[in-house]
Design a protein around this motif. Structure first.
Motif, PDB file in Angstrom:
ATOM      1  N   HIS A 222      -8.260  44.080  18.042  1.00  0.00           N
ATOM      2  CA  HIS A 222      -9.111  44.471  19.174  1.00  0.00           C
ATOM      3  C   HIS A 222     -10.518  44.827  18.686  1.00  0.00           C
ATOM      4  O   HIS A 222     -11.513  44.505  19.340  1.00  0.00           O
ATOM      5  CB  HIS A 222      -8.508  45.663  19.923  1.00  0.00           C
ATOM      6  CG  HIS A 222      -7.207  45.363  20.599  1.00  0.00           C
ATOM      7  ND1 HIS A 222      -7.076  44.387  21.572  1.00  0.00           N
ATOM      8  CD2 HIS A 222      -5.971  45.898  20.452  1.00  0.00           C
ATOM      9  CE1 HIS A 222      -5.818  44.338  21.987  1.00  0.00           C
ATOM     10  NE2 HIS A 222      -5.134  45.242  21.322  1.00  0.00           N
ATOM     11  N   ASN A 223     -10.592  45.476  17.521  1.00  0.00           N
ATOM     12  CA  ASN A 223     -11.899  45.844  16.969  1.00  0.00           C
ATOM     13  C   ASN A 223     -12.688  44.604  16.565  1.00  0.00           C
ATOM     14  O   ASN A 223     -13.892  44.513  16.801  1.00  0.00           O
ATOM     15  CB  ASN A 223     -11.733  46.764  15.757  1.00  0.00           C
ATOM     16  CG  ASN A 223     -11.112  48.099  16.121  1.00  0.00           C
ATOM     17  OD1 ASN A 223     -11.159  48.520  17.280  1.00  0.00           O
ATOM     18  ND2 ASN A 223     -10.521  48.774  15.150  1.00  0.00           N
ATOM     19  N   LEU A 224     -12.006  43.650  15.952  1.00  0.00           N
ATOM     20  CA  LEU A 224     -12.681  42.414  15.543  1.00  0.00           C
ATOM     21  C   LEU A 224     -13.195  41.648  16.762  1.00  0.00           C
ATOM     22  O   LEU A 224     -14.279  41.059  16.720  1.00  0.00           O
ATOM     23  CB  LEU A 224     -11.732  41.525  14.728  1.00  0.00           C
ATOM     24  CG  LEU A 224     -11.222  42.086  13.394  1.00  0.00           C
ATOM     25  CD1 LEU A 224     -10.415  41.023  12.649  1.00  0.00           C
ATOM     26  CD2 LEU A 224     -12.365  42.581  12.519  1.00  0.00           C
ATOM     27  N   VAL A 225     -12.427  41.682  17.830  1.00  0.00           N
ATOM     28  CA  VAL A 225     -12.861  41.001  19.057  1.00  0.00           C
ATOM     29  C   VAL A 225     -14.080  41.706  19.657  1.00  0.00           C
ATOM     30  O   VAL A 225     -14.994  41.053  20.179  1.00  0.00           O
ATOM     31  CB  VAL A 225     -11.701  40.913  20.077  1.00  0.00           C
ATOM     32  CG1 VAL A 225     -12.194  40.385  21.424  1.00  0.00           C
ATOM     33  CG2 VAL A 225     -10.591  40.001  19.547  1.00  0.00           C
ATOM     34  N   GLU A 226     -14.110  43.024  19.562  1.00  0.00           N
ATOM     35  CA  GLU A 226     -15.292  43.774  20.022  1.00  0.00           C
ATOM     36  C   GLU A 226     -16.540  43.334  19.236  1.00  0.00           C
ATOM     37  O   GLU A 226     -17.620  43.145  19.811  1.00  0.00           O
ATOM     38  CB  GLU A 226     -15.076  45.279  19.825  1.00  0.00           C
ATOM     39  CG  GLU A 226     -14.082  45.915  20.781  1.00  0.00           C
ATOM     40  CD  GLU A 226     -14.722  46.371  22.086  1.00  0.00           C
ATOM     41  OE1 GLU A 226     -15.940  46.167  22.261  1.00  0.00           O
ATOM     42  OE2 GLU A 226     -13.995  46.931  22.925  1.00  0.00           O
ATOM     43  N   ILE A 227     -16.372  43.183  17.931  1.00  0.00           N
ATOM     44  CA  ILE A 227     -17.498  42.772  17.075  1.00  0.00           C
ATOM     45  C   ILE A 227     -17.890  41.326  17.383  1.00  0.00           C
ATOM     46  O   ILE A 227     -19.077  40.991  17.450  1.00  0.00           O
ATOM     47  CB  ILE A 227     -17.135  42.959  15.583  1.00  0.00           C
ATOM     48  CG1 ILE A 227     -16.848  44.436  15.291  1.00  0.00           C
ATOM     49  CG2 ILE A 227     -18.267  42.455  14.682  1.00  0.00           C
ATOM     50  CD1 ILE A 227     -16.160  44.693  13.962  1.00  0.00           C
ATOM     51  N   LEU A 228     -16.892  40.477  17.598  1.00  0.00           N
ATOM     52  CA  LEU A 228     -17.164  39.083  17.980  1.00  0.00           C
ATOM     53  C   LEU A 228     -17.939  39.034  19.296  1.00  0.00           C
ATOM     54  O   LEU A 228     -18.880  38.245  19.446  1.00  0.00           O
ATOM     55  CB  LEU A 228     -15.843  38.316  18.115  1.00  0.00           C
ATOM     56  CG  LEU A 228     -15.939  36.871  18.613  1.00  0.00           C
ATOM     57  CD1 LEU A 228     -16.748  36.005  17.649  1.00  0.00           C
ATOM     58  CD2 LEU A 228     -14.536  36.285  18.820  1.00  0.00           C
ATOM     59  N   SER A 229     -17.555  39.886  20.226  1.00  0.00           N
ATOM     60  CA  SER A 229     -18.235  39.951  21.517  1.00  0.00           C
ATOM     61  C   SER A 229     -19.719  40.285  21.332  1.00  0.00           C
ATOM     62  O   SER A 229     -20.594  39.664  21.952  1.00  0.00           O
ATOM     63  CB  SER A 229     -17.560  41.007  22.407  1.00  0.00           C
ATOM     64  OG  SER A 229     -18.263  41.179  23.614  1.00  0.00           O
ATOM     65  N   LEU A 230     -19.991  41.246  20.452  1.00  0.00           N
ATOM     66  CA  LEU A 230     -21.386  41.585  20.139  1.00  0.00           C
ATOM     67  C   LEU A 230     -22.103  40.394  19.517  1.00  0.00           C
ATOM     68  O   LEU A 230     -23.243  40.076  19.875  1.00  0.00           O
ATOM     69  CB  LEU A 230     -21.446  42.767  19.165  1.00  0.00           C
ATOM     70  CG  LEU A 230     -21.211  44.178  19.696  1.00  0.00           C
ATOM     71  CD1 LEU A 230     -21.331  45.179  18.552  1.00  0.00           C
ATOM     72  CD2 LEU A 230     -22.201  44.526  20.798  1.00  0.00           C
ATOM     73  N   GLY A 231     -21.430  39.741  18.586  1.00  0.00           N
ATOM     74  CA  GLY A 231     -22.028  38.610  17.878  1.00  0.00           C
ATOM     75  C   GLY A 231     -22.391  37.464  18.798  1.00  0.00           C
ATOM     76  O   GLY A 231     -23.427  36.810  18.622  1.00  0.00           O
ATOM     77  N   ALA A 241     -23.264  39.072  28.359  1.00  0.00           N
ATOM     78  CA  ALA A 241     -22.186  40.010  28.016  1.00  0.00           C
ATOM     79  C   ALA A 241     -20.963  39.809  28.906  1.00  0.00           C
ATOM     80  O   ALA A 241     -19.816  39.870  28.440  1.00  0.00           O
ATOM     81  CB  ALA A 241     -22.690  41.445  28.120  1.00  0.00           C
ATOM     82  N   ALA A 242     -21.199  39.547  30.176  1.00  0.00           N
ATOM     83  CA  ALA A 242     -20.089  39.391  31.127  1.00  0.00           C
ATOM     84  C   ALA A 242     -19.199  38.196  30.781  1.00  0.00           C
ATOM     85  O   ALA A 242     -18.010  38.180  31.114  1.00  0.00           O
ATOM     86  CB  ALA A 242     -20.633  39.236  32.542  1.00  0.00           C
ATOM     87  N   SER A 248     -11.760  39.146  27.941  1.00  0.00           N
ATOM     88  CA  SER A 248     -11.904  37.724  28.245  1.00  0.00           C
ATOM     89  C   SER A 248     -11.806  36.885  26.969  1.00  0.00           C
ATOM     90  O   SER A 248     -11.171  35.818  26.954  1.00  0.00           O
ATOM     91  CB  SER A 248     -13.248  37.482  28.934  1.00  0.00           C
ATOM     92  OG  SER A 248     -13.485  36.110  29.112  1.00  0.00           O
ATOM     93  N   LEU A 249     -12.412  37.380  25.895  1.00  0.00           N
ATOM     94  CA  LEU A 249     -12.335  36.669  24.611  1.00  0.00           C
ATOM     95  C   LEU A 249     -10.900  36.602  24.101  1.00  0.00           C
ATOM     96  O   LEU A 249     -10.467  35.575  23.575  1.00  0.00           O
ATOM     97  CB  LEU A 249     -13.222  37.356  23.566  1.00  0.00           C
ATOM     98  CG  LEU A 249     -14.725  37.066  23.629  1.00  0.00           C
ATOM     99  CD1 LEU A 249     -15.451  37.858  22.547  1.00  0.00           C
ATOM    100  CD2 LEU A 249     -15.005  35.572  23.471  1.00  0.00           C
TER     101      LEU A 249
END
Length: 288
Positions: A222-231, A241-242, A248-249
């Protein structure tokens, strides 16, 4: 007491199902896990059962499994996230308990080519080239500090809160580099743990990281996906962002994950081994 009554109730519900269903039962931690595993399961021969709740879905899955094992219930298999189990001595071991290859289901998705497909869909070739680093490696390097701090919290009984932390407060959106003191401060703020000293936690973090554990076992998906989302918003794309919300990712990663990837996992081999040792019970489809 209420928790133990509840897991007893869940175990009894499975016992009751046995009267009308002679196949295998597969226990999993939550709805998204169920959706994922049902893609590979023979639904005629195996029923996927979600067990969730407090103190954690994983512990509840294991508790239900243990109750059923004690009564010699046949054809029961559980799959849980490995979490930090491979990095420490786990108290829960059973031939009927399998773990994800990596820290959790989400890291299994990210380790596979599903990540490459999602990046190809949302990423910018120009920005990825300019980024100059392997995206998967960048995610692991940034996520490792968060994973280690979570592990330290667990080992030292700090009870730090990681749910709801704002990653943009300690991850550089252009480089995906992590500011460890920023991470520590954000987690302390979220946890209201102001008595803990930043320097002490950072030193503990440096010490734990020096052991060079497998990042796929340390990092939480989940943390990696959060970072991917930022990237995907700045570093490797300019997506709204939406359009790249973490939930969603994760859904996109699940959709991008193919059966061919699953067949290459140790978990797949472990399920097949369980089937051989527990005939006539079947879990996976023959064509999986």
């Amino acid at each position: 007491m209420r928790g133990s009554l509840s897991v007893d109730r869940e175990a009894n519900a499975i016992r009751l199902r046995r009267s009308s269903f002679s196949g295998a039962f597969l226990l999993v931690e939550g709805r998204s896990d169920k959706i994922f595993y049902e893609r590979f399961v023979d639904k005629v021969a195996c029923e996927v059962v979600t067990v969730s709740g407090k103190p954690s879905s994983k512990l509840r899955v294991i508790a239900v499994l243990e109750i059923l094992e004690k009564s010699s219930f046949q054809g029961i298999l559980a799959i849980v996230d490995a979490d930090f189990d491979r990095l420490e001595t786990s108290a829960h071991n059973s031939a009927n308990l399998l773990r994800t290859d990596t820290h959790d289901l989400e890291t299994m998705l990210l380790k596979s080519f599903a990540l490459d497909k999602v990046i190809a869909e949302f990423g910018s070739e120009e920005k990825i080239t300019k980024f100059g680093r392997d995206v998967r490696t960048a995610l692991l390097e940034a996520g490792a500090s968060v994973g280690y701090l979570l592990w330290i919290s667990k080992c030292d009984g700090l009870n730090l809160t990681f749910e709801g932390i704002t990653f943009s407060k300690f991850i550089d959106e252009q480089t995906l580099q992590i500011d460890e003191l920023g991470l520590i401060q954000e987690v302390k703020n979220k946890s209201q743990a102001f008595s803990l000293k930043n320097e002490d936690l950072q030193q503990r973090l440096i010490s734990q990281k020096s052991n060079n554990h497998d990042p796929w076992q340390v990092c939480c998906g989940h943390n990696l996906v959060e970072i991917l989302s930022l990237g995907l918003r700045k570093a490797i794309a300019s997506t709204k962002a939406a359009d790249v919300e973490p939930s969603s990712l994760e859904r996109n990663l699940r959709l991008a994950y193919e059966e061919a990837y699953f067949r290459k996992t140790q978990l797949y081999l472990d399920i097949r081994a369980w089937e051989r040792n527990n005939q006539p019970f079947k879990v996976l489809r023959h064509d999986t």
